[in-house]
Design an enzyme around this catalytic site. Structure first.
Site, PDB file in Angstrom:
ATOM      1  N   ASP A  53      -3.610  10.142  10.346  1.00  0.00           N
ATOM      2  CA  ASP A  53      -4.762  10.381  11.220  1.00  0.00           C
ATOM      3  C   ASP A  53      -5.340   9.058  11.719  1.00  0.00           C
ATOM      4  OD1 ASP A  53      -6.005   9.529   8.922  1.00  0.00           O
ATOM      5  OD2 ASP A  53      -7.428  11.195   8.811  1.00  0.00           O
ATOM      6  N   SER A  54      -4.757   7.934  11.263  1.00  0.00           N
ATOM      7  CA  SER A  54      -5.085   6.636  11.866  1.00  0.00           C
ATOM      8  C   SER A  54      -4.742   6.652  13.352  1.00  0.00           C
ATOM      9  CB  SER A  54      -4.345   5.507  11.147  1.00  0.00           C
ATOM     10  OG  SER A  54      -2.971   5.824  10.998  1.00  0.00           O
ATOM     11  N   GLU A  60      -5.267   3.227  -1.359  1.00  0.00           N
ATOM     12  CA  GLU A  60      -5.675   2.366  -0.237  1.00  0.00           C
ATOM     13  C   GLU A  60      -6.842   1.471  -0.632  1.00  0.00           C
ATOM     14  OE1 GLU A  60      -6.164   4.284   3.575  1.00  0.00           O
ATOM     15  OE2 GLU A  60      -7.100   2.503   4.455  1.00  0.00           O
TER      16      GLU A  60
HETATM   17  O1  KIV Z   1      -3.666   7.682   8.444  1.00  0.00           O
HETATM   18  C1  KIV Z   1      -3.059   6.733   7.917  1.00  0.00           C
HETATM   19  O2  KIV Z   1      -2.500   5.856   8.586  1.00  0.00           O
HETATM   20  C2  KIV Z   1      -3.045   6.640   6.464  1.00  0.00           C
HETATM   21  C3  KIV Z   1      -2.396   5.447   5.856  1.00  0.00           C
HETATM   22  C4  KIV Z   1      -3.326   4.313   5.891  1.00  0.00           C
HETATM   23  C5  KIV Z   1      -1.898   5.714   4.492  1.00  0.00           C
HETATM   24  O3  KIV Z   1      -3.552   7.494   5.814  1.00  0.00           O
END
Ligand code: KIV
Length: 311
Positions: free
Chosen positions: A60-61, A198
């Site tokens: 979701d990044s 994280e």
């Molecule tokens: O959404 C994302 O990119 C993540 C990673 C940072 C593990 O959850």
């Protein structure tokens, strides 16, 4: 718009077999590092495929790095599904993880299972990921019981970053580390096949992973996890501006893209593009016939051409 001669079929077989969950457990047991990266579209998926990564997360990044939102909170399940479908078309071998966005799982087990099923059925991801401990542990249990494998995520969980005091490392106090450890153990107990750590101090991660059996994947959590994950745009230098302390740049793609785009702008403005190599030819006889057609009296003035739309 044209994509030129680029192929839009899945990348060629690499000779590798699709990555399975037992294989990830074996990698952890053998001490072979697991490589995970995010991807959000067809080209980023093909890059991950061709580079040989083990796990691709449609994270979701995406909210921040491809959709331009200020945080991950606004991205919807529908948006994640569009991105996930594109990623699926570019992947053959890595395990594909679909990230459950904020609001898609917290309210009830039923909602969590229904939306996990949507992610799997509509994008083709094999497993899903959800964030945090607490109520997420119950949601993870429900999804696992429905037959969909779940990856947990502890430490800095961006969907709840405000409650955590912002985008900052977690588990820096003994109390915080205990909470993190309990969340990770609970996620393992309900059947999560792996857990992302994280932004956690390396020593805390090291102490917790010793207590866990499932593989862990770290992002800003030091070297003790079974694997590492980075955001595609961060590691390749597509994101500009400040990046988190844990990001290592492996390329400066943004600089290359801006330089390439500037050259294109200059070439078009100075009439250096297109060059003879970039244009299609036509048989002289065909061109002559066409010119004869254009020279007709009725086409003498194209502006006054009497065009009748079809009924
Ligand atoms: O959404 C994302 O990119 C993540 C990673 C940072 C593990 O959850």
């Amino acid at each position: 718009m044209s994509s030129g001669s680029r192929s839009h079929t899945a990348p060629p077989p690499s000779g590798r077999q699709p990555v399975t969950l037992p294989q990830l457990a074996e990698m952890k047991a053998a001490g072979d590092p697991i490589v995970m990266v995010t991807a959000y579209d067809y080209p980023s998926a093909t890059v991950a495929e061709e580079a040989g990564v083990d796990i691709v997360l449609v994270g979701d990044s995406a909210a921040m790095v491809v959709l331009g939102y200020p945080g991950t909170e606004p991205v919807s399940l529908e948006e994640m599904i569009v991105l996930g479908k594109a990623v699926r078309r570019g992947l053959r071998t890595p395990l594909m993880v679909g990230d459950m966005p904020m609001g898609s799982y917290e309210a009830s087990n039923e909602l969590a299972v229904r939306n996990a099923q949507r992610l799997v059925k509509e994008t083709g991801c094999q497993v899903v990921k959800l964030e945090a401990g607490g109520i997420s542990v119950e949601r993870a249990r429900a999804i696992v019981n429905s037959g969909i494998p779940v990856m947990g995520h502890v430490g800095l969980t961006p969907q709840t970053a405000t409650a955590l005091g912002g985008y900052k490392a977690q588990g820096k106090t003994a109390q915080g580390a205990i909470k993190l450890c309990e969340d990770a153990l609970a996620l393992q107990a309900v059947g999560c096949f792996a857990i992302v750590f994280e932004a956690v101090p390396a020593a805390i991660t090291e102490a917790i992973v010793e207590k866990l059996e499932v593989p862990t994947v770290g992002i800003g959590a030091g070297p003790a996890t079974a694997g590492q994950v980075l955001v595609f745009h961060d590691l390749l230098g597509i994101t500009t501006g400040r990046v988190a302390k844990f990001v290592k740049r492996y390329a400066e793609v943004n600089e290359a893209m801006v330089a390439g785009m500037r050259s294109y702008v200059e070439d078009v403005r100075s009439r250096h593009f297109p060059e003879p190599d970039h244009v299609y030819g036509v048989e002289p006889a065909e061109l002559a016939d066409f010119r004869t057609y254009l020279d007709q009296e009725s086409l003498a003035s194209a502006k006054s051409w009497d065009w009748e739309p079809l009924p």
